[in-house]
Design an enzyme around this catalytic site. Structure first.
Site, PDB file in Angstrom:
ATOM      1  N   GLU A 307      -3.799   3.967  -0.284  1.00 12.62           N
ATOM      2  CA  GLU A 307      -4.411   5.141  -0.922  1.00 12.62           C
ATOM      3  C   GLU A 307      -5.247   4.749  -2.140  1.00 12.62           C
ATOM      4  O   GLU A 307      -5.131   5.339  -3.208  1.00 12.62           O
ATOM      5  CB  GLU A 307      -3.331   6.157  -1.305  1.00 12.62           C
ATOM      6  CG  GLU A 307      -2.530   6.623  -0.093  1.00 12.62           C
ATOM      7  CD  GLU A 307      -1.589   7.791  -0.373  1.00 12.62           C
ATOM      8  OE1 GLU A 307      -1.022   7.829  -1.474  1.00 12.62           O
ATOM      9  OE2 GLU A 307      -1.427   8.635   0.516  1.00 12.62           O
ATOM     10  N   ASP A 380       5.006  10.545   6.069  1.00 16.35           N
ATOM     11  CA  ASP A 380       5.064  10.770   4.617  1.00 16.35           C
ATOM     12  C   ASP A 380       6.025  11.884   4.219  1.00 16.35           C
ATOM     13  O   ASP A 380       5.578  12.970   3.864  1.00 16.35           O
ATOM     14  CB  ASP A 380       3.650  11.100   4.102  1.00 16.35           C
ATOM     15  CG  ASP A 380       3.564  11.020   2.590  1.00 16.35           C
ATOM     16  OD1 ASP A 380       4.514  10.522   1.977  1.00 16.35           O
ATOM     17  OD2 ASP A 380       2.542  11.453   2.039  1.00 16.35           O
ATOM     18  N   GLU A 408       8.095  17.549  -2.285  1.00 12.90           N
ATOM     19  CA  GLU A 408       6.645  17.688  -2.142  1.00 12.90           C
ATOM     20  C   GLU A 408       6.264  18.471  -0.892  1.00 12.90           C
ATOM     21  O   GLU A 408       5.335  19.275  -0.911  1.00 12.90           O
ATOM     22  CB  GLU A 408       6.022  16.278  -2.092  1.00 12.90           C
ATOM     23  CG  GLU A 408       4.554  16.267  -1.754  1.00 12.90           C
ATOM     24  CD  GLU A 408       3.969  14.857  -1.704  1.00 12.90           C
ATOM     25  OE1 GLU A 408       4.701  13.893  -1.992  1.00 12.90           O
ATOM     26  OE2 GLU A 408       2.774  14.729  -1.390  1.00 12.90           O
TER      27      GLU A 408
HETATM   28  C1  BDP Z   1       2.482  10.924  -0.938  1.00 13.11           C
HETATM   29  C2  BDP Z   1       2.069  11.637  -2.178  1.00 13.11           C
HETATM   30  C3  BDP Z   1       1.266  10.801  -3.098  1.00 13.11           C
HETATM   31  C4  BDP Z   1       1.963   9.494  -3.321  1.00 13.11           C
HETATM   32  C5  BDP Z   1       2.194   8.826  -1.996  1.00 13.11           C
HETATM   33  C6  BDP Z   1       2.972   7.535  -2.107  1.00 13.11           C
HETATM   34  O1  BDP Z   1       1.352  12.774  -1.785  1.00 13.11           O
HETATM   35  O2  BDP Z   1       1.095  11.496  -4.302  1.00 13.11           O
HETATM   36  O3  BDP Z   1       1.268   8.687  -4.171  1.00 13.11           O
HETATM   37  O4  BDP Z   1       2.966   9.652  -1.191  1.00 13.11           O
HETATM   38  O5  BDP Z   1       4.133   7.533  -1.703  1.00 13.11           O
HETATM   39  O6  BDP Z   1       3.523  11.651  -0.376  1.00 13.11           O
HETATM   40  O7  BDP Z   1       2.455   6.545  -2.583  1.00 13.11           O
END
Ligand code: BDP
Length: 715
Positions: A307, A380, A408
């Site tokens: 990401e 996720d 989340e």
């Molecule tokens: C996702 C989140 C994000 C995190 C990412 C992670 O939306 O904010 O940075 O995981 O685990 O669920 O790195």
């Protein structure tokens, strides 16, 4: 009664109620220590006669203080400190710190540093209750365990409890930014007041540490995985040291998320290439600097090449090159690298297979002090995912399980969803890595492949809110994380029962009612959000509310339409051999099961299969009808939780009861919103009527599509 007298009586009642309510705002978590009823007090009264406990270390001092505080609250009498035990007294300590314990020659072998023994013994003619361990921190854990037995009203007259953690690193990951914002946090600001540190350490840190010690959490990553390199500068290292000082007596080591490009950003180097000599020297010096300030520093958590985060692949190196470079700098100090496997690249291949494809070839290439940290599922933190295919697939690499405690994707703080069943579901999942019974629990506790280092991480739901977690019931998820990390084969129901007894009380109807409510809650959320294996239908970015239509992100694999694949023919992501092939990453037994649309458990059906709208499911209903039934069942499930909660009003203080009730009303409205929006949207593909007796969505589809939430928390 005269009018005036009754008015006075009412006012008095209100005052009493208010005093009661003020005392029960949730701050005390499961460590409330409110007075037991008279019968129970009589039963445990001997424990209040005295405590023989050395105070020769801050940890033993904390254990002693907790026993006195707990028993004073529960029994109304604070046990006095004694040199020699009187009848019924508590004797706590290690053989090294306590002559009384040493003389008892207790069987402490096999308990390790953190395990404890609780035992009823006789010292001379007098009965006593022993809290013994090999190390001070074991005494602290044992003290909390003894208090838990009293809080939950378990028999203690013939005690013989041996308990040791099955997982070594039991860590909370705080996704806290240095400006106090908590990413994916729904409980206020960060509890770390970086601005006032190191000069002022909020006493709240100590209550945080007590709560963690009571459930065996022994590590805290203080900052967000999307790390800011500033945390590694000298001023912040001093702040980190101050926090470490507050947590240390409670057996908690601090860790930091390290930004891979820190050598460039704060070190003035031109590269962060892990094989570059200057880069290696920079990190080694940085590690030395940290350990000078924090001698028991735990190590680094790293999110790399994920990401948009920097990482070794920026220099053509592998995850192992990056992890091993950092590991080498920590090894001399006894530190650990927790390297995350949450990666997905720019390829068009199925996101559910990408972490596996990147990491599996690296098995055996990681240094001895590296753990690869794997999320519970391959996408996720969804309300439900099958277990991650990396579990069991890297026999030469210690794998650490990462779960999300903060919700989340499960309705933030307002939706009631007890995550114990989610933790249990993944830990009990059979990977078949070494035949039947190769559960995820056995992968992460190291027993399956003989891992020498083991861990479990939970993304914390802790914030500055008075009740810590944003809601009363979200405290249970913090609690459950600790209990499962201590024992990955724990049972969600038992954990819920303990928590209810400690958090609300021991009345039988209360315990039964609250546990039932909790145990069904996560499935209810799955039903109204993502039934039958659907996933990632949440609004883009903020992840609040339904947006199955969302298709605006450049990366296809971040859009809900990528995940549900609805079309005129049917619904679901074909991950079979003839589809994306992701199912082939599982062991053959599992791949066969999940890959067969007639065999796969229905809860994962649309995760692995694109299913025709008219296909009959186990219920005899078509997919479309079943989808509507499940969404509706979710809505009904929230109504049932509201009824269950209302029935518990006589047992719960007014303030906490009212807050939960208000949150359940929000949840009821939002469950309906989820159901209606998703049904309205999927109906545009299914083009079928709702089954008889099921209400049409309240609004047309475009109403739901136009809702926006620019101020949703946690982004
Ligand atoms: C996702 C989140 C994000 C995190 C990412 C992670 O939306 O904010 O940075 O995981 O685990 O669920 O790195």
């Amino acid at each position: 009664m005269t009018r005036q007298a009754s008015r006075v009586a009412l006012a008095l009642l209100a005052l009493v109620a208010a005093a009661f309510a003020r005392a029960e705002d949730g701050y005390d978590l499961w460590l409330r220590y409110r007075p037991l009823d008279d019968t129970a007090q009589a039963r445990y009264a001997p424990l209040a006669r005295g405590i023989v406990a050395p105070r020769s270390s801050p940890t033993l001092e904390a254990a002693r203080a907790e026993l006195q505080r707990g028993l004073r609250g529960l029994l109304g009498t604070e046990p006095p400190l004694q040199d020699m035990p009187t009848a019924g007294a508590i004797v706590a300590g290690t053989p090294a710190s306590s002559a009384v314990i040493a003389a008892l020659r207790l069987p402490l072998d096999g308990l390790g540093r953190e395990g404890y023994l609780l035992r009823s013994v006789r010292i001379g003619d007098a009965p006593a209750t022993v809290v013994a361990a090999n190390d001070d921190v074991g005494v602290l854990y044992g003290s909390f365990a003894l208090l838990r037995l009293v809080q939950t009203q378990q028999p203690i007259d013939r005690l013989d409890v041996r308990s040791a953690p099955r997982v070594q690193l039991r860590v909370l990951d705080h996704w806290d930014n240095l400006d106090g914002h908590v990413v994916r946090g729904y409980a206020g600001q960060s509890i770390w007041d970086w601005w006032k540190l190191p000069g002022y350490v909020d006493p709240r840190s100590v209550d945080y540490a007590r709560a963690n010690a009571s459930i065996g959490v022994n590590g805290a990553v203080l900052n967000n995985v999307d790390a800011n390199a500033q945390i590694l500068t000298a001023p912040f290292i001093a702040k980190v040291a101050a926090i470490a000082g507050a947590l240390r007596p409670y057996g908690i080591r601090v860790y930091l998320s390290a930004r891979f490009s820190a050598p460039i950003e704060i070190g003035g180097l031109k590269t962060a290439d892990p094989l570059d000599a200057e880069v290696r020297a920079w990190w080694a010096a940085k590690a030395d600097e940290i350990y000078r300030a924090v001698p028991d520093f735990g190590g680094f958590l790293v999110k790399a090449n994920s990401e948009g985060q920097p990482g070794p692949q920026d220099y053509g190196r592998t995850h192992a090159d990056g992890a091993n470079m950092l590991a080498a700098t920590l090894a001399p100090h006894g530190g650990t690298v927790m390297w995350r496997a949450f990666v997905y690249d720019q390829s068009q291949s199925d996101r559910a297979a990408q972490a596996y494809d990147q990491f599996k070839p690296l098995d055996g290439k990681f240094a001895a002090n590296v753990l690869v940290q794997v999320k519970n599922g391959p996408i996720d933190f969804q309300p439900r995912e099958p277990f991650h295919p990396l579990f069991g697939a890297m026999p030469k690499t210690p794998l650490m399980l990462e779960v999300q405690i903060t919700k989340e994707y499960l309705g933030f703080a307002t939706h009631l969803a007890y995550l114990g069943p989610l933790f249990e579901e993944v830990l009990a999942a059979d990977t078949y890595a070494a035949g039947r019974g190769s559960t995820v629990a056995k992968v992460i506790d190291g027993s399956l492949h003989g891992a020498h280092i083991t861990g479990m991480a939970g993304v914390a739901n802790v914030g500055s809110d008075r009740n810590w977690s944003g809601s009363q019931f979200d405290q249970a998820n913090w609690y459950a994380f600790g209990r499962f990390a201590w024992n990955p084969e724990a049972r969600a129901r038992d954990v819920a029962e303990e928590w209810v007894r400690m958090t609300f009380g021991n009345a039988p109807d209360l315990v039964t009612g609250a546990v039932e409510l909790m145990m069904g809650s996560r499935d209810t959320v799955v039903d109204y959000m993502t039934p039958l294996g659907l996933h990632h239908l949440m609004g883009t970015g903020h992840h609040y509310g339904p947006a199955p239509w969302a298709d605006e992100l450049k990366r296809a694999d971040q859009n809900p339409v990528y995940f549900h694949r609805a079309d005129a023919a049917g619904l679901g992501f074909d991950r079979t051999k003839t589809g994306s092939g992701a199912v082939t990453r599982y062991a053959p037994e599992i791949a066969r099961l999940f890959g067969d649309a007639t065999q796969v458990p229905e809860k994962y059906l649309l995760w692995f299969h694109h299913v025709p709208w008219d296909r009959r499911l186990a219920s005899g209903r078509t997919l479309w009808d079943e989808l509507v039934v499940r969404y509706s069942r979710g809505v009904d499930g929230v109504a049932a939780m509201q009824r269950q909660w209302n029935a518990l009003a006589p047992y719960v203080d007014a303030e906490r009861h009212a807050q939960v009730a208000a949150f359940l009303r929000i949840q009821a409205q939002e469950a309906r919103w989820w159901r209606d929006a998703c049904i309205a949207y999927f109906q545009t593909f299914a083009k079928r009527p709702l089954p008889a007796g099921y209400a049409a969505p309240e609004h047309p589809l475009d109403y739901y599509e136009q809702l926006t939430f620019p101020n949703a928390p946690g982004r």
